[in-house]
Design an enzyme around this catalytic site. Structure first.
Site, PDB file in Angstrom:
ATOM      1  N   GLU A 242       0.606  -0.967   0.144  1.00 47.89           N
ATOM      2  CA  GLU A 242      -0.407   0.088  -0.425  1.00 47.89           C
ATOM      3  C   GLU A 242       0.648   1.627  -0.045  1.00 47.89           C
ATOM      4  O   GLU A 242       0.687   2.097  -0.623  1.00 47.89           O
ATOM      5  CB  GLU A 242      -1.033  -0.002   1.364  1.00 47.89           C
ATOM      6  CG  GLU A 242      -1.206   1.402   1.457  1.00 47.89           C
ATOM      7  CD  GLU A 242      -3.103   1.284   2.462  1.00 47.89           C
ATOM      8  OE1 GLU A 242      -2.967   1.843   3.226  1.00 47.89           O
ATOM      9  OE2 GLU A 242      -3.761   0.538   2.336  1.00 47.89           O
ATOM     10  N   ARG A 268       5.692  33.717 -15.208  1.00 48.44           N
ATOM     11  CA  ARG A 268       4.468  34.768 -14.621  1.00 48.44           C
ATOM     12  C   ARG A 268       6.396  36.684 -14.444  1.00 48.44           C
ATOM     13  O   ARG A 268       7.201  36.125 -13.862  1.00 48.44           O
ATOM     14  CB  ARG A 268       4.266  34.801 -13.893  1.00 48.44           C
ATOM     15  CG  ARG A 268       4.348  35.214 -12.414  1.00 48.44           C
ATOM     16  CD  ARG A 268       2.677  36.116 -12.860  1.00 48.44           C
ATOM     17  NE  ARG A 268       2.719  36.949 -11.380  1.00 48.44           N
ATOM     18  CZ  ARG A 268       1.019  38.074 -11.644  1.00 48.44           C
ATOM     19  NH1 ARG A 268       0.693  37.262 -13.302  1.00 48.44           N
ATOM     20  NH2 ARG A 268       0.395  38.656 -10.663  1.00 48.44           N
ATOM     21  N   GLN A 279      15.442  34.827  -5.772  1.00 45.66           N
ATOM     22  CA  GLN A 279      15.535  33.584  -4.892  1.00 45.66           C
ATOM     23  C   GLN A 279      14.728  32.923  -4.174  1.00 45.66           C
ATOM     24  O   GLN A 279      14.888  31.330  -4.024  1.00 45.66           O
ATOM     25  CB  GLN A 279      17.104  33.691  -4.033  1.00 45.66           C
ATOM     26  CG  GLN A 279      17.458  32.532  -3.212  1.00 45.66           C
ATOM     27  CD  GLN A 279      18.577  32.980  -3.500  1.00 45.66           C
ATOM     28  OE1 GLN A 279      18.890  33.751  -1.437  1.00 45.66           O
ATOM     29  NE2 GLN A 279      20.523  32.352  -3.260  1.00 45.66           N
TER      30      GLN A 279
END
Length: 379
Positions: A242, A268, A279
């Site tokens: 799992e 952007r 940074q």
């Protein structure tokens, strides 16, 4: 470093071709919080559900590593995190224990339906009072002639509202400790099994969740998976699978999220420069990359060691910690990088974050994993 062969690559590319259709309408389905029946039919057609199962049952006979490699691509390509989670739960919760521990009769009865997806699988482990302390479960299975009678209840059963087969863990000996638990295959229409209504939740909303109640639920002794008292051994095997299968899907989601953030950070513009040149943004993206690579390495290396028969108790715990917490950190970073847009539903990033919150909780909380690692260190 694992070298994937042509067959493995073809399987991975094969599921990739289904992902656009699987993703269609994911934001709307998440808002509705319902199981995507149409997408499940596509999952059935893709063949992914049969990956780790023998060909005689309708499976593809693939290894754990190959199964994970394909599931990772499902995570990268399919935007419906709940659907992805239901796929892993179905595959691991019922099929894996039946193939490893089930009698020939149980395999013949259930594995073909598990491989095809006609029978959706779920497992019932957790109880409201015991939580992460599985050995404290109160649901009992009492032997009566050729039957067992189940009494009690289970909570947080993923796939519960839609499952046709449940692997139920119950106490068969009051003082047996780990050897007092047994796993059973229980069909949905068994008298005395009451399936609760779907429970609303924060994330993974298209993967339905419910409680189960056992009111003198009578099942044949032949429904025992493995041997009476071997349920903890079954559960241990299932939990390894799992963690490896569920969280490798998360790394695929992390890869998609990373690529999206890199692209956005280049395009952007703020204060005259791409935000990736700052940074504070670039460091977030670097941390996303490091978290992804580290989680992938631990998951695949642990799977390879498990296949070689090594003791991976610590490795499983480390892998689960790294993958779940890195996925959550990645999802939060993506929302922050996209700013106000990341907070909007239409971008899908807030949905990713809600889905990721569950990772450090299910399959053993982060605290449980740290305790396990400390124990293996002798602390």
């Amino acid at each position: 470093m694992i070298r994937w062969n042509a067959d493995q690559t073809a399987l991975r590319q094969g599921i990739g071709r289904w992902c656009e259709a699987l993703s269609a309408g994911d934001i709307e389905r998440d808002a509705e919080g319902v199981f995507p029946q149409d997408q499940w039919k596509l999952i059935q057609e893709s063949g992914i559900l049969g990956l780790p199962f023998d060909e005689r049952w309708g499976g593809l006979g693939q290894s754990l590593l190959t199964t994970m490699y394909v599931l990772e691509e499902l995570g990268r390509g399919c935007r419906d995190g709940g659907l992805n989670f239901s796929v892993a739960t179905h595959m691991v919760s019922s099929g894996v224990p039946l193939q490893r521990f089930g009698s020939q009769e149980l395999k013949q009865r259930y594995l073909p339906g598990i491989c095809s997806g006609e029978t959706i699988g779920a497992h019932a482990i957790t109880e409201t009072e015991s939580g992460s302390d599985a050995l404290a479960m109160r649901t009992t299975a009492t032997r009566e002639h050729d039957d067992f009678v189940l009494r009690g209840s289970k909570s947080f059963v993923s796939n519960g509202p839609v499952a046709g087969l449940f692997v139920v863990y119950a106490r068969t000996h009051p003082d047996g400790g780990p050897f007092g638990i047994t796993a059973f295959a229980v069909e949905r229409d068994t008298p005395g099994l009451v399936i609760g209504e779907p429970v609303a939740k924060m994330g993974l909303r298209t993967s339905p969740l419910s409680e189960l109640h056992f009111d003198d639920c009578r099942i044949p002794a032949s429904a025992v998976i493995g041997r009476v008292g071997s349920g903890f051994l079954v559960l241990d095997h299932v939990m390894k699978w799992e963690i490896l299968c569920s969280f490798i899907i998360n790394t695929g989601q992390m890869r998609y999220r990373l690529d999206r953030c890199v692209e956005y950070a280049k395009e952007r513009i703020q204060f005259g420069k791409p935000i990736g040149s700052y940074q504070s943004v670039s460091n977030k993206i670097v941390d996303m990359r490091i978290g992804l690579d580290t989680a992938r390495k631990w998951l695949y290396d642990t799977a390879a060691r498990l296949m070689d028969g090594e003791n991976v108790t610590t490795d499983i715990a480390v892998s689960k910690l790294l993958a779940s917490e890195s996925n959550l950190a990645s999802a939060l970073a993506a929302v922050q990088i996209f700013g106000g847009s990341g907070y909007l539903t239409e971008y899908g990033l807030e949905k990713d974050l809600r889905d990721a919150v569950a990772g450090p909780i299910y399959s053993g909380t982060s605290e449980i994993q740290r305790n396990r690692i400390a124990s293996m260190l002798g602390l």
